[in-house]
Motif scaffolding. Structure first.
Motif, mmCIF file in Angstrom:
data_model
loop_
_atom_site.group_PDB
_atom_site.id
_atom_site.type_symbol
_atom_site.label_atom_id
_atom_site.label_comp_id
_atom_site.label_asym_id
_atom_site.label_seq_id
_atom_site.Cartn_x
_atom_site.Cartn_y
_atom_site.Cartn_z
ATOM 1 N N GLY A 182 6.058 5.320 8.889
ATOM 2 C CA GLY A 182 6.666 4.294 9.735
ATOM 3 C C GLY A 182 6.458 2.904 9.165
ATOM 4 N N VAL A 183 6.615 1.889 10.025
ATOM 5 C CA VAL A 183 6.401 0.499 9.617
ATOM 6 C C VAL A 183 5.532 -0.183 10.669
ATOM 7 C CG1 VAL A 183 8.564 0.323 8.315
ATOM 8 C CG2 VAL A 183 8.536 -0.243 10.749
ATOM 9 N N ASP A 184 4.835 -1.258 10.252
ATOM 10 C CA ASP A 184 4.035 -2.001 11.215
ATOM 11 C C ASP A 184 4.894 -3.094 11.860
ATOM 12 O OD1 ASP A 184 4.267 -4.020 9.358
ATOM 13 O OD2 ASP A 184 2.154 -4.032 8.770
ATOM 14 N N LEU A 185 4.278 -3.960 12.679
ATOM 15 C CA LEU A 185 5.022 -4.987 13.413
ATOM 16 C C LEU A 185 5.685 -5.998 12.485
ATOM 17 C CD1 LEU A 185 2.528 -5.631 16.349
ATOM 18 C CD2 LEU A 185 4.636 -4.289 16.380
ATOM 19 N N ARG A 186 5.201 -6.115 11.270
ATOM 20 C CA ARG A 186 5.789 -7.043 10.304
ATOM 21 C C ARG A 186 6.799 -6.353 9.384
ATOM 22 N NH1 ARG A 186 0.708 -9.879 7.566
ATOM 23 N NH2 ARG A 186 2.405 -10.701 6.269
ATOM 24 N N GLY A 187 7.110 -5.102 9.688
ATOM 25 C CA GLY A 187 8.097 -4.384 8.894
ATOM 26 C C GLY A 187 7.570 -3.804 7.604
ATOM 27 N N ARG A 188 6.252 -3.795 7.411
ATOM 28 C CA ARG A 188 5.685 -3.253 6.183
ATOM 29 C C ARG A 188 5.554 -1.734 6.304
ATOM 30 N NH1 ARG A 188 0.352 -6.966 5.759
ATOM 31 N NH2 ARG A 188 0.206 -6.116 7.879
ATOM 32 N N PRO A 189 5.847 -1.000 5.227
ATOM 33 C CA PRO A 189 5.707 0.468 5.286
ATOM 34 C C PRO A 189 4.261 0.861 5.584
ATOM 35 C CG PRO A 189 6.906 -0.210 3.312
ATOM 36 C CD PRO A 189 6.341 -1.459 3.923
ATOM 37 N N LEU A 190 4.119 1.900 6.390
ATOM 38 C CA LEU A 190 2.806 2.457 6.689
ATOM 39 C C LEU A 190 2.662 3.805 5.991
ATOM 40 C CD1 LEU A 190 2.418 1.656 10.501
ATOM 41 C CD2 LEU A 190 1.098 0.665 8.618
ATOM 42 N N PHE A 206 -2.116 3.117 7.089
ATOM 43 C CA PHE A 206 -2.508 1.858 6.458
ATOM 44 C C PHE A 206 -1.304 1.309 5.685
ATOM 45 C CE2 PHE A 206 -3.363 5.248 3.481
ATOM 46 C CZ PHE A 206 -2.944 4.755 2.252
ATOM 47 N N HIS A 207 -1.333 0.015 5.392
ATOM 48 C CA HIS A 207 -0.247 -0.596 4.637
ATOM 49 C C HIS A 207 -0.748 -0.996 3.253
ATOM 50 C CE1 HIS A 207 -2.326 -4.169 5.977
ATOM 51 N NE2 HIS A 207 -1.986 -3.934 7.238
ATOM 52 N N ALA A 208 0.174 -1.448 2.418
ATOM 53 C CA ALA A 208 -0.160 -1.737 1.031
ATOM 54 C C ALA A 208 -1.180 -2.867 0.903
ATOM 55 C CB ALA A 208 1.108 -2.072 0.248
ATOM 56 N N HIS A 209 -1.154 -3.823 1.855
ATOM 57 C CA HIS A 209 -2.101 -4.933 1.774
ATOM 58 C C HIS A 209 -3.537 -4.422 1.890
ATOM 59 C CE1 HIS A 209 -3.650 -8.987 2.111
ATOM 60 N NE2 HIS A 209 -4.318 -8.630 3.199
ATOM 61 N N ARG A 210 -3.760 -3.491 2.800
ATOM 62 C CA ARG A 210 -5.110 -2.928 2.939
ATOM 63 C C ARG A 210 -5.479 -2.126 1.691
ATOM 64 N NH1 ARG A 210 -7.166 1.462 7.421
ATOM 65 N NH2 ARG A 210 -9.365 1.462 6.800
ATOM 66 N N ALA A 211 -4.524 -1.386 1.146
ATOM 67 C CA ALA A 211 -4.804 -0.611 -0.056
ATOM 68 C C ALA A 211 -5.111 -1.525 -1.235
ATOM 69 C CB ALA A 211 -3.609 0.284 -0.382
ATOM 70 N N SER A 212 -4.443 -2.676 -1.296
ATOM 71 C CA SER A 212 -4.647 -3.571 -2.438
ATOM 72 C C SER A 212 -6.099 -4.037 -2.523
ATOM 73 C CB SER A 212 -3.705 -4.776 -2.333
ATOM 74 O OG SER A 212 -4.054 -5.603 -1.218
ATOM 75 N N GLY A 213 -6.734 -4.249 -1.365
ATOM 76 C CA GLY A 213 -8.130 -4.661 -1.367
ATOM 77 C C GLY A 213 -9.037 -3.592 -1.951
ATOM 78 N N ARG A 214 -8.739 -2.331 -1.657
ATOM 79 C CA ARG A 214 -9.565 -1.244 -2.188
ATOM 80 C C ARG A 214 -9.316 -1.032 -3.683
ATOM 81 N NH1 ARG A 214 -12.446 2.450 0.287
ATOM 82 N NH2 ARG A 214 -12.808 2.194 2.500
ATOM 83 N N LEU A 215 -8.095 -1.287 -4.117
ATOM 84 C CA LEU A 215 -7.736 -1.009 -5.498
ATOM 85 C C LEU A 215 -7.976 -2.196 -6.421
ATOM 86 C CD1 LEU A 215 -4.366 0.873 -4.851
ATOM 87 C CD2 LEU A 215 -6.606 1.878 -5.309
#
Length: 622
Positions: free
Chosen positions: A586-594, A553-562
């Protein structure tokens, strides 16, 4: 199963009520699900009215135990809380941990006292008045914990020279548990030291025959090495027949080595072994920095790898190989001065009770040149330890393994005292404060290596006979060597169990961590120091993220939970990565850390209490 108030026994009637109370206590503050209670009370065929009956048992317990105890309905089950009560099992486990930690430091008097006190909490067999379903599920590991504590207490007593007093007790224990090799090795040691060499050898021959007839195996390391040592006249390889060598003073012309015994059948990390072995050889030859780090999550096998490679590197370090633990049994860091004192003792220094005065004499200092007793005395003692350690290690080909580093700032004084030694450090985090160190980061094992490790304990033929169940076991362990060793040990201890039986016990996620505990090894316990090292807000983040599962998961998904913005969420995720409770994958297609949880860490996180909110401030601001 008993309950007492003010020294008087509370009347609990019937095996079902005893079973419910035992199940709640054994959960150690976690919710016990209805399905778990159903199974422990009635097995695989609970009655249609099971829910109503469980409700009745809980009501009866609330009335009997009074206001000091809270039994709450917490879907999907019940939660038991008794903050002002004492539980024999928990006190036994606390004293056992402290006793084994003292034993590892060779503080035998303290270890014997703590372990004897721990065993004093046992009054006969455990769980004698509960249902057979609960007894079958819990009694084996409780009994194994008791036996492990007993063996450790006997080891401490043997080290204190109490072999004659132990002979009768050990004779009875070996008769009761004839296949426990460590007990038999301890009996052989006690007999030999009492001048009964022929009886010691006869005990070995009897044990060897029993192992061959009942299990089809040869004696293991504990029994075999004790037999060989008795034949050689060395009275066993160490205190109590243990395999850890007794440090010898360097002044006596012997090379000190206090490494723990190498892991039997070390498998699964050929590439890591070669890399670390090469790095140690280069450091010993002065071609590379003398500071090496082995990092990774709890239970990934850092200590086992470091010890294994240190044994292989004996020829590179002709002046000795020392081992020191940097953490207590509960995960708290040890004081650097205590670690230095242990290393000096291993090098042959006989440190007295008054370290400051004693070391001043060793260093040729006069009384007038030393600080008076008072606030500066501890500092003077510590400085003496550093100077003496530098003097004893200067110019020597010495390897020092420092195990369990948690904070880089606590390493600085130790490394300053060992400028000429090669130091191999294990720790959960990268410890970037160690200047110039080379780092080997351990990952969980791949499936093939995991199978090799499991086969080394349980036997390859047995595993290959049930390939689907074996695949399930490996999957449940997630490549974590500690979990695999626990599973292998449980299979070895139950030679007639189908592999599928243990796989079924591990199948339920909510029970998996409880099943991954055996013979002093426990995955949840291994993860606790990582949790306790986190700030309170980071623990909240960990608990709230557990529901995200084990997928990346990336930070954007975590932000919704937190309930935080993405930047703040990412900072907390990095805090968990630094604490070895979350992986960067790793990273997703947008270069965000996973990010990703290890499966067992995710279950561990899910068992933590979930506070209502996360601080909006960043870890740095906190």
């Amino acid at each position: 199963m008993e309950a007492h108030r003010n020294g008087l026994r509370i009347p609990l009637s019937g095996s079902k009520v005893h079973t419910v109370l035992a199940a709640l206590l054994l959960a150690r503050g976690r919710v016990v699900s209805d399905s778990r209670l159903n199974f422990l009370l009635w097995g695989w065929k609970p009655p249609a009215t099971s829910g109503a009956q469980i409700y009745t048992y809980m009501s009866r317990l609330r009335k009997l135990l009074g206001d000091e105890v809270r039994i709450e309905r917490r879907p999907p089950g019940y939660l038991f809380q008794a903050p002002h009560s004492a539980v024999d099992l928990l006190e036994f486990e606390r004293l056992d941990r402290l006793g084994r930690a003292a034993l590892a430091r060779e503080h035998h008097q303290e270890a014997g006292r703590l372990l004897a006190e721990a065993l004093g909490h046992w009054r006969g067999g455990a769980l004698a008045n509960v249902t057979e379903h609960l007894a079958d599920a819990e009694l084996p590991q409780l009994e194994e914990a008791r036996m492990h504590a007993l063996e450790s207490r006997i080891e401490a007593d043997l080290a204190l020279g109490r072999h004659e007093q132990l002979t009768a007790e050990l004779t009875g224990m070996v008769a009761q548990y004839p296949l426990r090799e460590k007990l038999r090795a301890q009996l052989m040691t006690a007999l030999y030291r009492s001048g009964r060499q022929s009886d010691a050898l006869q005990s070995y021959y009897e044990g060897r025959s029993l192992l061959a007839e009942q299990l089809g195996i040869d004696p293991g390391e504990a029994l075999g090495s004790t037999y060989a040592a008795i034949l050689e006249g060395t009275r066993g390889p160490g205190p109590g027949g243990a395999t850890r060598p007794v440090p010898q003073p360097a002044a006596a012309g012997r090379t000190p080595s206090t490494l723990p015994p190498d892991v039997d059948g070390f498998v699964g990390r050929d590439g890591d072994v070669r890399a670390l072995r090469t790095q140690l050889a280069e450091s010993a030859a002065g071609r590379a920095p003398g500071r090496l780090l082995v990092t990774g999550m709890a239970g990934v096998g850092k200590t086992a790898l470091a010890v294994h490679v240190a044994h292989l590197a004996a020829d590179d370090f002709g002046d000795g190989r020392l081992f020191a633990e940097l953490s207590e049994a509960d995960g708290r860091p040890r004081r650097p001065r205590d670690v230095l004192a242990d290393l000096l003792r291993d090098l042959g220094e006989h440190l007295g009770e008054h370290l400051g005065e004693h070391l001043g004499e060793r260093l040729g200092e006069t009384g007038a040149g030393r600080p008076a007793a008072g606030p500066g005395a501890d500092r003077a003692t510590y400085e003496d330890l550093v100077r003496l350690c530098r003097a004893r290690t200067r110019g020597r080909r010495l390897l020092v393994v420092l195990d369990g580093a948690a904070k880089g700032r606590l390493l600085d004084p130790l490394l300053a005292a060992l400028p000429d030694a090669v130091v191999l450090i294990t720790g959960r985090t990268r410890l970037t404060q160690v200047t110039g160190a080379r780092t080997l980061a351990l990952a969980p094992l791949a499936d093939a290596a995991a199978l090799d490790l499991l086969a080394a304990a349980a036997g390859r033929a047995r595993l290959l006979a049930e390939p689907d169940a074996t695949d399930d076991l490996i999957g449940y362990c997630g490549g974590l060597p500690l979990a695999l060793r626990i599973v292998g040990s449980r299979l070895t201890a139950r030679p007639f169990w189908p592999v599928a039986r243990l796989a079924q016990r591990l199948a339920a996620p909510e029970l998996r961590l409880r099943e991954l505990s055996f013979d002093g090894m426990d995955v949840a316990t291994a993860l606790q120091p990582s949790l306790h090292a986190l700030p309170a807000a980071a623990r909240t983040v960990l608990a709230r993220l557990a529901g995200i599962g084990a997928e990346p998961f990336h930070a954007h998904r975590a932000s919704g939970r937190l309930g935080l913005d993405e930047a703040a969420a990412e900072q907390w995720l990095e805090e968990l990565v630094d604490g070895a409770l979350l992986d960067l994958c790793g990273v997703d297609l947008r270069g965000r850390p996973l990010y990703r949880f290890h499966g067992l860490v995710q279950l561990f996180a899910a068992a933590q209490p979930v506070p209502p909110r996360v601080s909006s401030s960043s870890p740095a601001a906190g």
